[in-house]
Design a protein around this motif. Structure first.
Motif, PDB file in Angstrom:
ATOM      1  N   LEU A   1     -45.769  56.207  55.511  1.00 50.54           N
ATOM      2  CA  LEU A   1     -47.038  56.669  54.940  1.00 50.54           C
ATOM      3  C   LEU A   1     -47.111  58.194  55.057  1.00 50.54           C
ATOM      4  O   LEU A   1     -46.544  58.772  55.977  1.00 50.54           O
ATOM      5  N   PRO A   2     -47.834  58.821  54.126  1.00 48.71           N
ATOM      6  CA  PRO A   2     -47.955  60.290  54.197  1.00 48.71           C
ATOM      7  C   PRO A   2     -48.741  60.736  55.425  1.00 48.71           C
ATOM      8  O   PRO A   2     -49.440  59.951  56.060  1.00 48.71           O
ATOM      9  N   ASP A   3     -48.640  62.029  55.724  1.00 49.93           N
ATOM     10  CA  ASP A   3     -49.270  62.599  56.918  1.00 49.93           C
ATOM     11  C   ASP A   3     -50.755  62.887  56.742  1.00 49.93           C
ATOM     12  O   ASP A   3     -51.440  63.175  57.711  1.00 49.93           O
ATOM     13  N   SER A   4     -51.211  62.896  55.503  1.00 52.46           N
ATOM     14  CA  SER A   4     -52.615  63.237  55.292  1.00 52.46           C
ATOM     15  C   SER A   4     -53.186  62.464  54.113  1.00 52.46           C
ATOM     16  O   SER A   4     -52.444  61.928  53.274  1.00 52.46           O
ATOM     17  N   ALA A   5     -54.504  62.406  54.067  1.00 51.68           N
ATOM     18  CA  ALA A   5     -55.195  61.677  53.006  1.00 51.68           C
ATOM     19  C   ALA A   5     -54.998  62.398  51.681  1.00 51.68           C
ATOM     20  O   ALA A   5     -54.891  63.624  51.654  1.00 51.68           O
ATOM     21  N   PRO A   6     -54.956  61.659  50.579  1.00 50.29           N
ATOM     22  CA  PRO A   6     -54.767  62.299  49.266  1.00 50.29           C
ATOM     23  C   PRO A   6     -56.019  63.068  48.841  1.00 50.29           C
ATOM     24  O   PRO A   6     -57.135  62.643  49.125  1.00 50.29           O
ATOM     25  N   ASP A   7     -55.833  64.169  48.145  1.00 50.41           N
ATOM     26  CA  ASP A   7     -56.973  64.931  47.640  1.00 50.41           C
ATOM     27  C   ASP A   7     -57.636  64.211  46.469  1.00 50.41           C
ATOM     28  O   ASP A   7     -58.838  64.289  46.285  1.00 50.41           O
ATOM     29  N   HIS A   8     -56.812  63.527  45.678  1.00 52.07           N
ATOM     30  CA  HIS A   8     -57.336  62.939  44.442  1.00 52.07           C
ATOM     31  C   HIS A   8     -57.162  61.424  44.445  1.00 52.07           C
ATOM     32  O   HIS A   8     -56.303  60.894  45.150  1.00 52.07           O
ATOM     33  N   PRO A   9     -57.989  60.744  43.655  1.00 53.09           N
ATOM     34  CA  PRO A   9     -57.973  59.275  43.665  1.00 53.09           C
ATOM     35  C   PRO A   9     -56.623  58.701  43.275  1.00 53.09           C
ATOM     36  O   PRO A   9     -55.935  59.247  42.416  1.00 53.09           O
ATOM     37  N   GLU A  10     -56.251  57.623  43.924  1.00 53.10           N
ATOM     38  CA  GLU A  10     -55.080  56.860  43.510  1.00 53.10           C
ATOM     39  C   GLU A  10     -55.557  55.570  42.848  1.00 53.10           C
ATOM     40  O   GLU A  10     -56.705  55.184  43.002  1.00 53.10           O
TER      41      GLU A  10
ATOM     42  N   LEU B   1     -44.762  52.153  60.368  1.00 53.29           N
ATOM     43  CA  LEU B   1     -45.676  52.562  59.303  1.00 53.29           C
ATOM     44  C   LEU B   1     -45.758  54.088  59.195  1.00 53.29           C
ATOM     45  O   LEU B   1     -45.872  54.643  58.107  1.00 53.29           O
ATOM     46  N   HIS B   2     -45.687  54.719  60.352  1.00 55.32           N
ATOM     47  CA  HIS B   2     -45.719  56.171  60.414  1.00 55.32           C
ATOM     48  C   HIS B   2     -44.623  56.770  59.532  1.00 55.32           C
ATOM     49  O   HIS B   2     -44.800  57.822  58.926  1.00 55.32           O
TER      50      HIS B   2
ATOM     51  N   VAL C   1     -52.424  51.189  45.377  1.00 59.96           N
ATOM     52  CA  VAL C   1     -52.829  50.852  46.741  1.00 59.96           C
ATOM     53  C   VAL C   1     -52.466  49.396  47.056  1.00 59.96           C
ATOM     54  O   VAL C   1     -51.924  49.092  48.124  1.00 59.96           O
TER      55      VAL C   1
ATOM     56  N   ASP D   1     -48.902  49.093  47.779  1.00 56.22           N
ATOM     57  CA  ASP D   1     -48.612  49.516  49.157  1.00 56.22           C
ATOM     58  C   ASP D   1     -49.027  48.437  50.164  1.00 56.22           C
ATOM     59  O   ASP D   1     -48.371  48.257  51.193  1.00 56.22           O
TER      60      ASP D   1
END
Lengths: 527, 527
Positions: free
Chosen positions: A88-97, A84-85, A102, A105
């Motif tokens: 998936l991206p390394d950090s949370a998104p700044d803006h809503p998806e 999974l690592h 989701v 995913d």
């Protein structure tokens, strides 16, 4: 594989409505999911009821579709550690998806990494039941989202728990002392591990109050070597010295039940050595092989030595609501506490572990803490209300009795009994299939819906080789993705566990599972 | 009151379809809710995907309707102790009841007994956030219903937790040692109580391994008297002697933050007396008044005395994802563990408490238990996979990272920051209203979204009378049903807590609440 998890027409419409609504609507407060919000007029409204409705419907369809296609997934996940690592991206998104992204995913990244506990072909460990009623109950718990730590924090949450635990106590025909009307009562814990820790701490503090608090190093705990590792963990947390944990050997001569004479000997020896026996854990339905300890005999020894007697019936307690299985908890009247997991067989989604005690004050004495910020009129007029925060490790707690209440009402007791009986019947079918095959043997008599079995040793009767072969069989079967079973060790023998209890399991799944096991075994034997 | 909780047209249709289907359908296996089932052909199918769809939609509407009408309920329940016992039957039903009947009972019997934590007029304790994204996440957790105790039991459940805790650690700008790539890492506990117990046991066992296991009675714990009662409970469970719990006095001179010099004195005294300082709990945002302990100074003392330093930021940690509030956890780099509750401010439904540790092995050393029936290839190839069962009290665990992941993605970090900022802004509004009224005073400066205030003493300056009057005000306000606030005591003063954080709270609710408080106060003053 995920074909039918595509959004259905109705949901798609729902989502389109939602999307266009979000874009066109004039009132900015109704657009909390939009990325275009700015300024104070666009205050976030994270719990908009119409939004919850729209997306809630979408999620219901997603989950219903999951159950519709659940047999298409490998039961035990086939992913590699770290999969999974890498995706998936390394950090949370700044803006809503978007919900769509989701959920996509979830389908493509999460589902392949799941071991599907609700699959009808899940025969590992013990079951963790899901059901329509349990699901509805959890939805309601989450929707209301109250934290009932004390009575006043949500009276219904406390009172329903008392009532439903009384209902269950009556179904199990527990002695009156476990009911709420006296000084006993029931409480919902997260799991059997928490339950045994809570009563061990209560018992520890009770004995230390009488013999002095520096006597901890003298306290001794007793159980058979078949007892769940939760007991070991509880001892570790409670600070019981490892050398004071008597793990009494059980073997095939008693079908892995504890031998009371071993217990009596150990207790006598410890008393002679100046130690203090204080806690006995008896089992009804061990995790390895559903062994049932002789509660009456154990209770007698516990009583005459003033030990706290806890009965762990996490799995098999469920079956004991059926009159014909009630015998397995005969002797529970000698216990101080009794535990069963409603999520193992009573169609109540995890977590929901039911604990009854005869002396609630032993528990509240150990667990109560009353800071000013939690004081309130109702609680201070003592004895009038129960504050469940004093019956558990944590302060906060979910309204779990709601789902158990809904399960009991929406299925009714007779249906639940038949549900359990059906799994036991299916286990008998499997047991027969195994015993008719000369390459296999059933290890320990089956009582509930777990069958312990293995491939028999070959000509040279080499137990070590036999163990290796059974482990190979286990891995081969599970790697096939067609079913998932687990294993244990009994008297040094590697034993395969075929545990029936998933809500969707039918006879055809059991027969098909046996076919796969036999085929994999033949392949191994030919090698 | 429950007017708009009547079933809507769409749901009613759904239910009618379901009912007529159940009665007319020829395939008996599709009629699990019918009371008329008998015989083996009518095997129960407790997880029928179409049934889940039908009734799931019905429940979504029920919950959406609840939120639509949530302001019509008295915020704190007005029922009397024992109310539910009088209106529910004494035992579980033998036969299934309809969803309609059960939901009707929820409306008429359960909802009146709730204290509505999600009401926009709930200002008591600290918030427990619900949100659309959190709700969707919980639905999915319940729907998939996997038990991820070890990696193999559902790889995605373990891996997503690692990833999401790393995401949060980065948002909080925690030092690298708390991230998963080294020997640190994060884990989701149920609540802050479990978190502090877990790290205290880890710390206890670590020090006992070096000084000998009979030294328990010498171990000393330090905290300010403002620390949450969870610490006291953890000490009780861990067997720390009550006289070894140093509860250091904090007062208004430091805004109720711990004074490092008091800590240093206590530690020195204890060492001199032959005791062993081993655990320090620092607070960021205490429950009474959001006091913030000076982490840098505390961490220094902890380090030079080889104590485990735990930082409890259960509430205020949420705000620290905003750069302008990050300063309040400055010094966290000196801590061994850090905890915050995502359900308090990050729109993630309870339970979801985030714990990070720098040394995961201290935790797993204390909590691991590896019975044969849980052994598996992945776990035995050590270090490759995380088995979260060894990071917590219980064995079993829900897939809680899923909801946190969904919240982060569906709202995005910027929205979450603004959500928290908005509550703080509203608290400022309330603070101003209070300070402009000469009958009231703000007690301790407001930092986050909690305002501590009280009615001022009258002419005679009698503090005791003042306390009684504030308690009367508290009861009057809460009995009105219009809002719910709680209280605490600071330096002997009864203080009212106005805590803003419910997802639906807007400025109008805050202003209206103040109006009610003022009116009740005037009434008391006129008496």
């Amino acid at each position: 594989m995920h074909g039918s998890l595509q959004p259905r027409a109705r949901s798609e419409r729902c989502l389109q409505v939602a999307a266009s609504t979000a874009e066109n609507r004039q009132d900015p407060e109704r657009r909390p999911w939009s990325e275009r919000e700015k300024g104070s007029r666009n205050m976030l409204r994270p719990m908009d009821s119409e939004q919850l409705r729209e997306y809630g419907h979408r999620m219901v369809d997603f989950i219903a579709d999951y159950y519709k296609t659940i047999e298409s997934f490998p039961v035990r996940s086939l992913v590699q550690p770290g999969y999974l690592h890498n995706i998936l991206p390394d950090s949370a998104p700044d803006h809503p998806e978007t919900v769509e992204k989701v959920l996509d995913d979830v389908k493509t990244k999460i589902l392949p990494g799941l071991t599907h506990w609700q699959s009808p072909n899940f025969f590992a460990y013990y079951p963790s039941n899901s059901s329509v009623a349990g699901f509805l109950g959890e939805m309601l718990i989450t929707g209301l989202n109250v934290i009932g730590f004390s009575w006043v924090a949500s009276p219904a949450a406390t009172e329903l728990e008392i009532i439903v635990l009384d209902w269950l106590a009556k179904l199990l025909n527990l002695p009156e002392q476990f009911l709420s009307k006296g000084k006993g009562g029931g409480v919902i814990q997260g799991s059997a591990s928490e339950a045994v820790l809570v009563v061990m701490i209560a018992a520890r503090d009770k004995v230390l109050r009488s013999v002095g608090k520096n006597a901890l190093e003298k306290l001794v705990v007793y159980s058979s070597d078949q007892t769940h590792s939760a007991l070991q963990k509880a001892c570790q947390i409670a600070g019981i010295h490892p050398e004071n944990c008597r793990v009494l050997k059980a073997d095939s001569s008693t079908n892995y039940a504890m031998r009371p004479e071993l217990l009596q000997e150990a207790v006598s020896r410890d008393i002679e050595a100046g130690l203090i026996p204080f806690f006995l854990c008896g089992n009804v339905g061990t995790t390895s092989s559903t062994a049932v300890d002789p509660l009456v005999a154990l209770g007698k020894i516990a009583k005459s030595n003033e030990m706290w007697f806890h009965v762990d019936a996490a799995y098999a307690g469920n079956a004991c609501i059926c009159p014909e299985y009630r015998q397995y908890i005969d002797g529970v009247e000698t216990a101080d506490s009794f535990n069963m997991n409603a999520y193992k067989g009573l169609l109540t989604n995890f977590d929901c572990s039911l604990l009854w005690v005869k002396d609630q004050y032993a528990v509240t004495e150990a667990f109560s803490a009353n800071p000013e910020y939690l004081k309130n009129k109702a609680s201070q007029e003592n004895l009038v209300v129960v504050d469940y925060k004093d019956w558990q490790i944590a302060l906060s707690r979910r309204f779990r009795s709601l789902k158990l209440w809904m399960v009991l009402r929406l299925y009714g007791v007779e249906t639940l009994k038949n549900y359990i009986r059906n799994h036991i019947k299916l286990a008998k079918v499997f047991e027969q299939l195994v015993s008719q095959d000369s390459n296999f043997e059933v290890i320990t008599p089956r009582i509930f819906s777990l069958v312990c079995f293995r491939m028999v040793p070959t000509d040279d009767n080499d137990e070590k080789k036999c163990n290796v072969r059974n482990q190979e069989l286990l891995e081969a079967v599970n790697s096939s993705g067609k079913l998932f079973i687990s294993h244990t060790a009994l008297s040094g023998k590697i034993v395969l566990r075929f545990s029936i209890g998933a809500p969707l399991t039918e006879e055809k799944h059991v027969k098909e599972a046996w076919k796969v096991i036999k085929e994999e075994a033949s392949y191994l034997l030919r090698k």
